[in-house]
Design a protein around this motif. Structure first.
Motif, PDB file in Angstrom:
ATOM      1  N   UNK A  71     -35.435 -28.668   7.679  1.00  0.00           N
ATOM      2  CA  UNK A  71     -36.825 -28.317   7.992  1.00  0.00           C
ATOM      3  C   UNK A  71     -36.931 -27.598   9.330  1.00  0.00           C
ATOM      4  N   UNK A  72     -36.181 -28.051  10.322  1.00  0.00           N
ATOM      5  CA  UNK A  72     -36.194 -27.395  11.628  1.00  0.00           C
ATOM      6  C   UNK A  72     -35.666 -25.972  11.497  1.00  0.00           C
ATOM      7  N   UNK A  73     -34.575 -25.817  10.760  1.00  0.00           N
ATOM      8  CA  UNK A  73     -33.991 -24.476  10.570  1.00  0.00           C
ATOM      9  C   UNK A  73     -34.963 -23.552   9.841  1.00  0.00           C
ATOM     10  N   UNK A  74     -35.625 -24.075   8.818  1.00  0.00           N
ATOM     11  CA  UNK A  74     -36.564 -23.239   8.058  1.00  0.00           C
ATOM     12  C   UNK A  74     -37.813 -22.916   8.879  1.00  0.00           C
ATOM     13  N   UNK A  75     -38.296 -23.881   9.646  1.00  0.00           N
ATOM     14  CA  UNK A  75     -39.511 -23.631  10.449  1.00  0.00           C
ATOM     15  C   UNK A  75     -39.236 -22.644  11.582  1.00  0.00           C
ATOM     16  N   UNK A  76     -37.990 -22.595  12.059  1.00  0.00           N
ATOM     17  CA  UNK A  76     -37.648 -21.612  13.088  1.00  0.00           C
ATOM     18  C   UNK A  76     -37.603 -20.216  12.493  1.00  0.00           C
ATOM     19  N   UNK A  77     -37.297 -20.119  11.225  1.00  0.00           N
ATOM     20  CA  UNK A  77     -37.271 -18.825  10.567  1.00  0.00           C
ATOM     21  C   UNK A  77     -36.013 -18.036  10.878  1.00  0.00           C
ATOM     22  N   UNK A  78     -35.895 -16.912  10.227  1.00  0.00           N
ATOM     23  CA  UNK A  78     -34.744 -16.033  10.442  1.00  0.00           C
ATOM     24  C   UNK A  78     -34.931 -15.313  11.771  1.00  0.00           C
ATOM     25  N   UNK A  79     -33.942 -15.425  12.639  1.00  0.00           N
ATOM     26  CA  UNK A  79     -34.091 -14.888  13.994  1.00  0.00           C
ATOM     27  C   UNK A  79     -33.618 -13.445  14.135  1.00  0.00           C
TER      28      UNK A  79
END
Length: 81
Positions: A71-79
């Motif tokens: 969830x943290x990775x997805x909420x940060x989005x593609x950088x």
């Protein structure tokens, strides 16, 4: 830097790991929960059940931690740009 396709693939792989981990835990719980009582008596069975339920809690905590990381990775989005 990873491409967006690699980022998507990593997220899908993480989700697949969560799914298989959950499936394995559910299968293990179903086979253990339906086991017949032992010949050692109710007290031993109660201690074994307590250990089984504590193991279930550990499984749930481990799966929840994996979900939280995803969830943290997805909420940060593609950088990438």
């Amino acid at each position: 830097m990873e491409s967006e396709a690699d980022w998507d693939a990593a997220n899908r792989q993480a989700l697949e790991v969560i799914r298989w981990t959950l499936w394995g835990a559910l299968a293990r719980w179903a086979t253990t929960e339906n086991s017949p009582p032992s010949s050692y008596g109710r007290t031993v069975d109660a201690v074994a059940r307590k250990g089984f339920y504590l193991g279930q809690l550990e499984d749930v905590a481990r799966i929840q931690a994996r979900i939280d990381v995803l969830k943290v990775r997805l909420s940060a989005g593609y950088s990438g740009t």
